[in-house]
Design a protein around this motif. Structure first.
Motif, PDB file in Angstrom:
ATOM      1  N   GLU A  32       0.856  -1.174   0.000  1.00 49.12           N
ATOM      2  CA  GLU A  32       0.000   0.000   0.000  1.00 49.12           C
ATOM      3  C   GLU A  32       0.901   1.235   0.000  1.00 49.12           C
ATOM      4  O   GLU A  32       1.595   1.510   0.977  1.00 49.12           O
ATOM      5  CB  GLU A  32      -0.920   0.018   1.212  1.00 49.12           C
ATOM      6  N   PHE A  33       0.907   1.925  -1.117  1.00 55.54           N
ATOM      7  CA  PHE A  33       1.713   3.127  -1.266  1.00 55.54           C
ATOM      8  C   PHE A  33       0.957   4.324  -0.675  1.00 55.54           C
ATOM      9  O   PHE A  33      -0.228   4.216  -0.353  1.00 55.54           O
ATOM     10  CB  PHE A  33       2.042   3.365  -2.739  1.00 55.54           C
ATOM     11  N   ALA A  34       1.619   5.457  -0.567  1.00 56.12           N
ATOM     12  CA  ALA A  34       1.014   6.653   0.028  1.00 56.12           C
ATOM     13  C   ALA A  34      -0.150   7.182  -0.810  1.00 56.12           C
ATOM     14  O   ALA A  34      -1.121   7.705  -0.277  1.00 56.12           O
ATOM     15  CB  ALA A  34       2.066   7.745   0.213  1.00 56.12           C
ATOM     16  N   GLN A  38       2.369   7.512  -6.445  1.00 53.71           N
ATOM     17  CA  GLN A  38       3.510   6.762  -5.914  1.00 53.71           C
ATOM     18  C   GLN A  38       3.402   5.282  -6.284  1.00 53.71           C
ATOM     19  O   GLN A  38       4.406   4.638  -6.584  1.00 53.71           O
ATOM     20  CB  GLN A  38       3.606   6.927  -4.403  1.00 53.71           C
ATOM     21  N   ALA A  39       2.198   4.745  -6.293  1.00 52.47           N
ATOM     22  CA  ALA A  39       2.004   3.351  -6.697  1.00 52.47           C
ATOM     23  C   ALA A  39       2.454   3.151  -8.146  1.00 52.47           C
ATOM     24  O   ALA A  39       3.162   2.194  -8.464  1.00 52.47           O
ATOM     25  CB  ALA A  39       0.539   2.952  -6.530  1.00 52.47           C
ATOM     26  N   ILE A  40       2.069   4.073  -9.008  1.00 52.41           N
ATOM     27  CA  ILE A  40       2.458   3.977 -10.420  1.00 52.41           C
ATOM     28  C   ILE A  40       3.964   4.177 -10.578  1.00 52.41           C
ATOM     29  O   ILE A  40       4.608   3.508 -11.390  1.00 52.41           O
ATOM     30  CB  ILE A  40       1.662   4.984 -11.274  1.00 52.41           C
ATOM     31  N   LYS A  65      -2.919   0.467  -3.831  1.00 51.73           N
ATOM     32  CA  LYS A  65      -2.458  -0.879  -3.497  1.00 51.73           C
ATOM     33  C   LYS A  65      -2.014  -1.599  -4.765  1.00 51.73           C
ATOM     34  O   LYS A  65      -2.734  -1.609  -5.763  1.00 51.73           O
ATOM     35  CB  LYS A  65      -3.566  -1.700  -2.835  1.00 51.73           C
ATOM     36  N   VAL A  66      -0.832  -2.192  -4.687  1.00 52.40           N
ATOM     37  CA  VAL A  66      -0.302  -2.950  -5.821  1.00 52.40           C
ATOM     38  C   VAL A  66       0.060  -4.340  -5.323  1.00 52.40           C
ATOM     39  O   VAL A  66       0.773  -4.486  -4.318  1.00 52.40           O
ATOM     40  CB  VAL A  66       0.949  -2.280  -6.428  1.00 52.40           C
ATOM     41  N   THR A  67      -0.430  -5.353  -6.016  1.00 53.76           N
ATOM     42  CA  THR A  67      -0.048  -6.727  -5.721  1.00 53.76           C
ATOM     43  C   THR A  67       0.903  -7.185  -6.816  1.00 53.76           C
ATOM     44  O   THR A  67       0.610  -7.065  -8.004  1.00 53.76           O
ATOM     45  CB  THR A  67      -1.273  -7.655  -5.651  1.00 53.76           C
ATOM     46  N   LEU A  96      10.839   3.985  -1.785  1.00 56.69           N
ATOM     47  CA  LEU A  96       9.699   4.881  -1.962  1.00 56.69           C
ATOM     48  C   LEU A  96       8.945   5.140  -0.660  1.00 56.69           C
ATOM     49  O   LEU A  96       8.090   6.024  -0.608  1.00 56.69           O
ATOM     50  CB  LEU A  96       8.734   4.326  -3.005  1.00 56.69           C
ATOM     51  N   SER A  97       9.258   4.381   0.367  1.00 51.81           N
ATOM     52  CA  SER A  97       8.523   4.531   1.647  1.00 51.81           C
ATOM     53  C   SER A  97       9.064   5.664   2.478  1.00 51.81           C
ATOM     54  O   SER A  97      10.163   6.069   2.422  1.00 51.81           O
ATOM     55  CB  SER A  97       8.623   3.250   2.449  1.00 51.81           C
TER      56      SER A  97
END
Length: 97
Positions: A32-34, A38-40, A65-67, A96-97
């Motif tokens: 789960e990105f911010a 950020q996920a992309i 969210k990225v799986t 990235l966190s």
């Protein structure tokens, strides 16, 4: 050609990859990105790594969210390529966190 990992090798690898779980012939991790951008960004960075290694994960993007799912399809299961890419994905996520 890369050989399939046996159950012991998979278990040992997953002990070093606590965010990953085995699901049949693949390993998966959901992050789960911010936010969505950020996920992309994470997906794009991992896509560049995957392309350079000619080993491509499956992505499922749901808002932030990225799986990630890894399996060496040509071998029909898990190989060292999957473990290496999982480690690299963890590095991108940490950065990235």
């Amino acid at each position: 050609m890369t050989e399939l990992l046996n159950d012991t090798q998979v278990s040992e690898a997953l002990s070093r990859l606590p965010e990953w779980t085995q699901d049949g012939t693949k390993i998966t991790r959901t992050v789960e990105f911010a936010n969505f951008p950020q996920a992309i960004q994470g997906v794009n960075r991992i896509a560049e790594i995957a392309e350079s290694e000619n080993h491509h994960p499956d992505f499922d993007v749901r808002w932030r969210k990225v799986t990630f799912s890894l399996s060496t399809h040509s071998q029909g299961g898990l190989t060292s390529k999957d473990i290496t890419l999982a480690e690299e994905i963890d590095g991108v996520v940490d950065a990235l966190s």
